[in-house]
Motif scaffolding. Structure first.
Motif, PDB file in Angstrom:
ATOM      1  N   LYS A 223       2.915  38.169 -10.101  1.00  0.00           N
ATOM      2  CA  LYS A 223       2.580  37.948  -8.721  1.00  0.00           C
ATOM      3  C   LYS A 223       2.589  36.515  -8.333  1.00  0.00           C
ATOM      4  O   LYS A 223       2.048  35.732  -8.671  1.00  0.00           O
ATOM      5  N   SER A 224       3.499  36.652  -7.410  1.00  0.00           N
ATOM      6  CA  SER A 224       3.976  35.348  -6.641  1.00  0.00           C
ATOM      7  C   SER A 224       4.390  34.337  -7.516  1.00  0.00           C
ATOM      8  O   SER A 224       3.848  33.174  -7.804  1.00  0.00           O
ATOM      9  N   PHE A 225       4.983  34.835  -8.421  1.00  0.00           N
ATOM     10  CA  PHE A 225       5.431  33.779  -9.840  1.00  0.00           C
ATOM     11  C   PHE A 225       6.566  32.927  -9.104  1.00  0.00           C
ATOM     12  O   PHE A 225       7.570  33.359  -8.843  1.00  0.00           O
ATOM     13  N   CYS A 226       6.208  31.512  -9.390  1.00  0.00           N
ATOM     14  CA  CYS A 226       7.089  30.468  -8.904  1.00  0.00           C
ATOM     15  C   CYS A 226       7.517  29.461 -10.085  1.00  0.00           C
ATOM     16  O   CYS A 226       6.592  29.224 -11.099  1.00  0.00           O
ATOM     17  N   LEU A 227       8.714  29.346 -10.267  1.00  0.00           N
ATOM     18  CA  LEU A 227       9.057  28.182 -11.490  1.00  0.00           C
ATOM     19  C   LEU A 227      10.526  27.963 -11.086  1.00  0.00           C
ATOM     20  O   LEU A 227      11.680  28.661 -10.682  1.00  0.00           O
ATOM     21  N   LYS A 228      10.599  26.573 -11.163  1.00  0.00           N
ATOM     22  CA  LYS A 228      11.899  25.903 -10.919  1.00  0.00           C
ATOM     23  C   LYS A 228      12.368  25.283 -12.187  1.00  0.00           C
ATOM     24  O   LYS A 228      11.571  24.375 -12.988  1.00  0.00           O
ATOM     25  N   ILE A 229      13.546  25.392 -12.682  1.00  0.00           N
ATOM     26  CA  ILE A 229      14.020  25.081 -14.059  1.00  0.00           C
ATOM     27  C   ILE A 229      15.372  24.088 -13.631  1.00  0.00           C
ATOM     28  O   ILE A 229      16.412  24.614 -13.137  1.00  0.00           O
ATOM     29  N   PRO A 230      15.303  22.729 -13.782  1.00  0.00           N
ATOM     30  CA  PRO A 230      16.410  21.830 -13.618  1.00  0.00           C
ATOM     31  C   PRO A 230      17.577  22.241 -14.259  1.00  0.00           C
ATOM     32  O   PRO A 230      17.416  22.573 -15.440  1.00  0.00           O
TER      33      PRO A 230
END
Length: 772
Positions: free
Chosen positions: A381-388
């Motif tokens: 549900k509205s999954f947010c993840l930033k992987i450099p």
């Protein structure tokens, strides 16, 4: 949810489709068309030869019956020679047609079936993972469709279709000849076709139904035997031998009753084929009237009667092939549906972007997702993840939180319901699917190795790589050292699913397979959770080495393995709750990550305490070195006793094998084993002799009957027609009765013998020798 129901409903409708006959030949090419055309001509020629031979045989009878004077002998000789020549030519044409039918249809069936299997498997591998979640409950379904369905279609093309064409040509040719030469007799006899066709169709259905029921009864008995043997210790522990034997006998008794019914039905089915004799009785009676009052000839009566009888029987045989034909149509429809299906996530779609210089930066933006098989259970549900780019990110959390789903979405096994996933700022939906997956290397918890060599398993990651790349990838995964110790090195067979390799070895081969494609993104799905400490250490070193310079995503259960990750994301309830390095996340002890770490440490402490407790118990017993030696000797003696028992069992098996090799098959022993059923066997054998005598006697009677039609005295014709008609009617009743007695007694004796032998074999088998 409604969409899913609609989709399932549509699938059910598709499954109910039987397809058209054209669907069987959907993959035929130009060569197959020529082969089928030649096979069709051959089948028609083969089927047409019989009515033509009957026609010329009847003409010859007319010539022989009409030769009453010496002046007509020359004409008779000429006509007989002509008929003999025609019959030789027909036989040669039938032989060529039969060859064309057999060769062409068999050849085209092999070509089409091979093409069908290849196209079907290619179509299956093209489908997205969501299709298998919704439509395939097990891999056996796919294997069955590849093998069983294609075999059904191949059998129909090679056997049933040419048989249908041959019987159709024979039926049409027979009845065409009958109506052309004596339409009145043919018209009167034509309704008897129902009597010729109905028995084979009716009893065929009954026999199939009984065969299914017998198979079910035997499966019940087999299940009881299998459960008893597989749980033999439990059976002996509760003294359940008698109960198991009783249940086994009761299960067999049901098959005995069905076997008797099957014998009766088989006797009726085979005996009812004698209805041909009853038809001949009517033909003799009515044909004699045609000879006396309408000037018909004896050979013509023979032609019509034989064509009607043979054509009706062949029609019954042809109709029995319709069921396999319909089954093949349904199978072809299933295969055709799969071949034509274009998945939403299409691996063969080469449309899409490819990035020249990929960095490996990944970002999940407001992703929402639920598995197609469970649409009501929302994973993200509205999954947010930033992987450099170039960093190692670990995903931790409780089971079912969606950690492994991240990897599935990255590889586009599924598409999110909402939001987007970006690679270097580009949506992965816009990227070419094959290229996207080629940039990722996956190492899962249970690596799948194929039943081939280590080299081939590594090359599965990059089929174009050379041996140098294979060795380089193996060294990078710490696998080269143990591979080199094998006698065959990289050519060592790993066995089915890698059964010849240990868990750590399989995992390192899987890592090498992932690294040989030089991926920019490395996906590790609990890659060390199923390994022991030593294997975990070696594999972890390989993974640490492999993740250098790559964007690495680790799904971890053991938190001790991801302490050095650049970022740790805590996933819970479909959202990232916490993110940071290990030290950053451990600052606040009330957060989720520190609680997970503390929980695992507590579990480890409990394990250590249990080990210490067991050690303290051993210390309290004051075991001396002598006692240790005694215990050791006991273990050795126990091992020796097991070994000796195993050796004795092996020697028993060896002696049994030697005894079996010495004993040769004996018909006398077979008779002795069936001695209890001697009454049924005797009656059955006598009935078989009498049943076998019916055909030659009826043939002899028919040969003498033809001369009756060439008599000039009407009274004599009537008298003999009455005798022959009653005789053929008697043949019918005798054939029906004797076949019922024959098959009933043999079925009864066979069923009793089979039941007794299985009971004795199950009761007297010494299963204790199986217990080690």
């Amino acid at each position: 949810m409604e969409e899913k129901k609609t989709m399932v409903g549509n699938d059910d409708v598709k499954k109910e489709k039987h397809g058209s006959i054209n669907s069987i030949f959907m993959l035929a090419d130009g060569v197959d068309m020529w082969l089928m055309a030649a096979g069709f001509i051959g089948a028609v020629a083969d089927g047409s030869s019989s009515p033509l031979i009957i026609y010329f045989a009847g003409r010859m009878f007319n010539n022989l019956g009409g030769a009453v004077s010496a002046s007509s002998l020359d004409l008779l000789t000429h006509n007989v020679n002509k008929v003999a020549l025609y019959m030789i030519l027909i036989a040669c044409g039938g032989c060529v047609g039969c060859f064309l039918k057999g060769y062409c249809w068999t050849r085209t069936s092999e070509r089409q079936a091979a093409r069908m299997r290849t196209r079907y498997l290619k179509a299956v591998l093209r489908q997205d993972v969501g299709y298998f979640d919704l439509n395939v409950t097990s891999t056996a379904e796919v294997v069955t469709s590849v093998s069983s369905d294609s075999l059904i279609i191949q059998d129909v093309i090679s056997e049933k279709v040419p048989s249908l064409i041959t019987t159709g040509a024979l039926f049409i040719g027979s009845y065409l000849v009958s109506f052309l030469i004596l339409w009145r007799l043919a018209l009167v006899v034509f309704p008897f076709i129902i009597l010729l066709v109905a028995p084979s169709l009716l009893y065929g259905r009954i026999l199939l139904s009984l065969a299914r029921k017998i198979r079910v009864e035997y499966n019940k008995a087999n299940t009881i035997a299998e459960q008893a043997i597989s749980s033999i210790r439990t059976v002996y522990a509760f003294v359940g031998e008698r109960k198991t034997t009783t249940e086994f006998s009761a299960a067999l008794h049901g098959s005995l009753k069905l076997g008797l019914k099957q014998g009766m039905a088989k006797g009726l089915a085979i005996g009812s084929n004698g209805i041909t004799f009853a038809v001949w009785a009517f033909i003799i009676y009515y044909g004699s009237r045609m000879v006396m009052y309408h000037g018909a000839k004896g050979g013509t009566i023979f032609i019509v009667g034989t064509c009607i009888a043979v054509g009706g029987q062949e029609l019954g045989i042809g109709l029995s092939n319709l069921k396999p034909l319909f089954e093949a149509c349904a199978a072809a429809e299933r295969i055709n549906e799969m071949i034509k299906r274009v998945p939403k996530i299409d691996l063969d779609n080469l449309v899409g972007e490819t990035l020249d210089n990929i960095l490996g930066e990944l970002e999940f933006k407001q992703v929402e997702f639920a598995y197609p098989s469970r649409p009501e259970s929302i994973i993200f549900k509205s999954f947010c993840l930033k992987i450099p780019a170039g960093k190692t990110v670990a995903l931790v959390g409780s089971s079912g939180s969606g950690k492994s789903t991240v990897i599935s979405l990255l590889q586009r096994f599924y598409d999110p319901l909402g939001g987007d996933i970006l690679l270097d700022g580009v949506s992965i939906k816009k990227l070419q699917l094959k290229w996207l997956r080629s940039q990722m290397g996956l190492v899962s918890q249970e690596p799948t190795l194929f039943a081939t060599t280590i080299k081939e398993n590594i090359l599965f990651g990059n089929e174009e790589a050379g041996m140098e790349k294979v060795i380089e990838a193996a060294k990078a995964s710490n696998a080269h050292s143990f591979i080199s110790q094998f006698p065959q090195g990289y050519d060592t067979q790993v066995g089915e699913r890698g059964v010849q390799m240990s868990g750590g070895q399989k995992q390192r081969i899987a890592i090498a397979r992932a690294l040989i494609k030089a991926p920019k993104i490395l996906l590790l799905d609990e890659a060390t959770s199923a390994l022991d400490s030593e294997s975990e250490r070696i594999v972890q070193e390989a993974l640490d080495k492999a993740s250098i310079g790559r964007t690495t995503i680790i799904v971890a259960h053991r938190l001790s393995t991801i302490r050095h990750a650049d970022l740790i994301a805590v996933v819970q309830d479909g959202q990232v709750m916490e993110i940071g390095s290990h030290n950053e996340l451990m600052v606040n002890e009330k957060d989720i990550y520190p609680m997970l770490v503390q929980l695992q440490q507590t579990e480890q402490v409990k394990v250590v305490e249990e080990c210490n407790r067991s050690l303290s118990v051993n210390e309290s017993t004051h075991i001396t070195n002598m006692e240790i030696n005694i215990a050791s000797s006991r273990r050795v003696s126990s091992l020796a006793s097991r070994t000796s028992s195993t050796n004795s069992a092996a020697s028993n098996h060896a002696s049994l094998d030697a005894e079996m090799k010495v004993s040769t098959p004996s018909f006398r022993r077979f008779l002795a084993l069936n001695l209890p059923e001697w009454k049924q066997a005797t009656i059955g054998c006598l009935s078989a002799i009498l049943a076998g005598a019916v055909q030659p006697l009826s043939s002899f009677t028919m040969g003498s009957m033809i001369s009756m039609f060439f008599l000039t005295d009407h009274g004599e014709i009537k008298e003999k027609a009455k005798v022959y008609a009653l005789g053929f009617l008697g043949f019918f009743l005798f054939s029906l009765t004797i076949n019922i007695i024959l098959h009933y007694n043999f079925s009864y004796g066979g069923a009793l013998d089979k039941e007794d032998k299985r009971k004795v074999a199950f009761k007297d088998t010494d299963f204790r020798s199986w217990v080690v």
